[in-house]
Design a protein around this motif. Structure first.
Motif, PDB file in Angstrom:
ATOM      1  N   ASP A   1      25.830  10.430  15.744  1.00  0.00           N
ATOM      2  CA  ASP A   1      27.068  10.606  15.571  1.00  0.00           C
ATOM      3  C   ASP A   1      28.030  11.671  15.872  1.00  0.00           C
ATOM      4  OD1 ASP A   1      26.849   8.062  14.353  1.00  0.00           O
ATOM      5  OD2 ASP A   1      26.732   8.642  12.109  1.00  0.00           O
TER       6      ASP A   1
ATOM      7  N   PHE B   1      20.414   2.445   6.666  1.00  0.00           N
ATOM      8  CA  PHE B   1      20.017   3.609   7.310  1.00  0.00           C
ATOM      9  C   PHE B   1      21.081   4.942   7.091  1.00  0.00           C
ATOM     10  CE2 PHE B   1      19.874   6.405  11.028  1.00  0.00           C
ATOM     11  CZ  PHE B   1      18.412   6.792  10.827  1.00  0.00           C
ATOM     12  N   ALA B   2      22.243   4.643   7.211  1.00  0.00           N
ATOM     13  CA  ALA B   2      23.279   5.591   7.002  1.00  0.00           C
ATOM     14  C   ALA B   2      22.861   6.158   5.472  1.00  0.00           C
ATOM     15  CB  ALA B   2      24.717   5.172   7.216  1.00  0.00           C
TER      16      ALA B   2
ATOM     17  N   THR C   1      19.303  -2.313   7.798  1.00  0.00           N
ATOM     18  CA  THR C   1      20.567  -2.480   8.298  1.00  0.00           C
ATOM     19  C   THR C   1      21.256  -1.106   8.888  1.00  0.00           C
ATOM     20  OG1 THR C   1      21.829  -2.362   6.368  1.00  0.00           O
ATOM     21  CG2 THR C   1      20.992  -4.465   6.899  1.00  0.00           C
ATOM     22  N   ARG C   2      22.058  -1.026   9.455  1.00  0.00           N
ATOM     23  CA  ARG C   2      22.890   0.362   9.854  1.00  0.00           C
ATOM     24  C   ARG C   2      23.216   0.963   8.728  1.00  0.00           C
ATOM     25  NH1 ARG C   2      24.516   3.136  14.406  1.00  0.00           N
ATOM     26  NH2 ARG C   2      25.185   5.044  13.604  1.00  0.00           N
ATOM     27  N   ASP C   3      23.848   0.278   7.684  1.00  0.00           N
ATOM     28  CA  ASP C   3      24.328   0.939   6.477  1.00  0.00           C
ATOM     29  C   ASP C   3      23.405   0.984   5.620  1.00  0.00           C
ATOM     30  OD1 ASP C   3      26.872   0.377   6.967  1.00  0.00           O
ATOM     31  OD2 ASP C   3      27.425  -1.564   6.019  1.00  0.00           O
TER      32      ASP C   3
ATOM     33  N   PRO D   1      15.139   5.907  14.948  1.00  0.00           N
ATOM     34  CA  PRO D   1      15.499   6.531  13.563  1.00  0.00           C
ATOM     35  C   PRO D   1      14.757   7.419  12.860  1.00  0.00           C
ATOM     36  CG  PRO D   1      14.165   4.301  13.476  1.00  0.00           C
ATOM     37  CD  PRO D   1      14.674   4.526  14.803  1.00  0.00           C
TER      38      PRO D   1
ATOM     39  N   VAL E   1      15.347  -0.298  12.867  1.00  0.00           N
ATOM     40  CA  VAL E   1      16.840  -0.080  12.147  1.00  0.00           C
ATOM     41  C   VAL E   1      17.848  -0.607  13.149  1.00  0.00           C
ATOM     42  CG1 VAL E   1      18.547   1.878  11.660  1.00  0.00           C
ATOM     43  CG2 VAL E   1      16.335   1.964  10.913  1.00  0.00           C
ATOM     44  N   GLU E   2      18.679  -1.559  12.502  1.00  0.00           N
ATOM     45  CA  GLU E   2      19.833  -2.151  13.231  1.00  0.00           C
ATOM     46  C   GLU E   2      20.672  -1.118  13.968  1.00  0.00           C
ATOM     47  OE1 GLU E   2      23.919  -4.856  12.479  1.00  0.00           O
ATOM     48  OE2 GLU E   2      22.266  -4.034  10.682  1.00  0.00           O
ATOM     49  N   GLY E   3      20.626  -1.316  15.444  1.00  0.00           N
ATOM     50  CA  GLY E   3      21.422  -0.410  16.127  1.00  0.00           C
ATOM     51  C   GLY E   3      20.948   1.047  16.373  1.00  0.00           C
ATOM     52  N   VAL E   4      19.800   1.375  15.858  1.00  0.00           N
ATOM     53  CA  VAL E   4      19.471   2.860  15.984  1.00  0.00           C
ATOM     54  C   VAL E   4      17.746   2.781  16.492  1.00  0.00           C
ATOM     55  CG1 VAL E   4      18.890   5.152  14.959  1.00  0.00           C
ATOM     56  CG2 VAL E   4      20.645   3.775  14.043  1.00  0.00           C
TER      57      VAL E   4
ATOM     58  N   SER F   1      12.582  -0.723  17.139  1.00  0.00           N
ATOM     59  CA  SER F   1      13.118  -0.011  16.113  1.00  0.00           C
ATOM     60  C   SER F   1      13.177  -0.944  14.732  1.00  0.00           C
ATOM     61  CB  SER F   1      14.435   0.423  16.354  1.00  0.00           C
ATOM     62  OG  SER F   1      14.984   1.189  15.362  1.00  0.00           O
TER      63      SER F   1
END
Length: 315
Positions: free
Chosen positions: A123, A17-18, A13-15, A258, A252-255, A250
């Protein structure tokens, strides 16, 4: 593949991955004025030791030939024009010169190239939190390919993942896991260490040669983002692949890229994309040795985000 490896093939998820991004970024603990990133891992001692890898006296190119005809993965190929000695005038007596000119996209899905640390914006920041404003209409004023104007020289290591799995290549969409990297080390009887130039073969160029070009922007094998834990842990200086290191689609959600984000932006690693390892892999197999002196020399393009590249492996 074991259950642990199956788990690391799953998407993030994006979280998630962050969290991974922050963790890896914290390992790149150079000072705030740093512009060399992971190249700091290569010391004079590492370079001298790398020279000892030359035993056979053979050099091998890791670059793909530059193509000038459109293909499914290269809709805007390089253009090559002869600018001298055309027509019949070169047949006359006296001195003349054959000359030519190339125009090309540095970043793409077919040409061997290296990414500078200014290439990946995430970002609204570049590597080491350098502000995105350093990217100007006339070029990058920081973190450009000029950082490696003296080249990258070190011990190269080839990890052959299709060989590990008993395949000619990995299919598009497949991911190389951290377990794959560790298993390839063991199978090839080596240890990836600090300052190494790591090259990961997924068989992309072999598949393209056998089956033809395809739309790699939407389907390609690469590293799973969690495999960058291995890269950070081993303090790798540069990372290359015969794909572009990122899996598509990908994971990763939204990236979309990655591995590029983690390698270039978080860890400060120069990435080498779309190399070819078939000649090197055959020689390594023949010699039963998967390490070599690696030499990476980009063009002197002071404000560029990357450069065409012809890395050389010397065994």
């Amino acid at each position: 593949m074991n259950s642990d490896a199956d788990a690391t093939q799953q998407g993030l998820t994006r979280d998630e991955f962050a969290t991974l991004f922050r963790r890896l970024k914290s390992t790149a603990d150079w000072d705030t004025a740093d512009r060399r990133g992971a190249l700091n891992h290569i010391t004079s001692a590492h370079l001298i030791a790398a020279a000892m890898e030359v035993r056979l006296g053979r050099s091998v190119s890791l670059a793909r030939p530059i193509e000038t005809e459109p293909a499914a993965d290269d809709p805007e190929p390089a253009c090559h024009d002869m600018t001298g000695a055309d027509g019949d005038h070169h047949l006359a007596r006296g001195l003349d010169f054959a000359m030519d000119r190339f125009t090309m996209n540095v970043h793409g899905n077919a040409t061997s190239h290296i990414d500078a640390l200014c290439h990946v914006i995430f970002d609204s920041k570049l590597y080491d939190d350098v502000p995105v404003g350093v990217i100007t209409p006339t070029g990058a004023t920081s973190l450009s390919i000029e950082v490696i104007r003296d080249g990258i020289v070190g011990r190269g290591v080839l990890l052959d993942i299709p060989r590990l799995r008993g395949l000619p290549w990995l299919e598009p969409g497949d991911s190389v896991t951290i377990e794959d990297l560790r298993a390839a080390e063991e199978a090839q009887n080596l240890h990836v260490g600090e300052g190494d130039l790591l090259f990961v073969r997924v068989g992309h160029s072999a598949r393209r040669k056998e089956l033809g070009a395809w739309d790699v922007a939407h389907a390609r094998a690469g590293l799973h983002p969690t495999a960058l834990e291995f890269v950070a842990e081993r303090r790798i200086a540069a990372l290359g692949s015969d794909g572009n290191s990122d899996t598509a689609p990908s994971t990763v959600e939204g990236v979309d890229f990655p591995v590029h984000v983690l390698a270039v932006n978080a860890l400060g690693i120069h990435l080498l994309d779309y190399l070819q390892f078939e000649d090197l892999a055959a020689l390594c197999e023949e010699q039963d040795r998967w390490t070599f002196l690696g030499v990476i020399a980009p063009l002197r393009l002071p404000a560029a985000t990357g450069s065409p590249i012809n890395p050389i492996a010397i065994l």
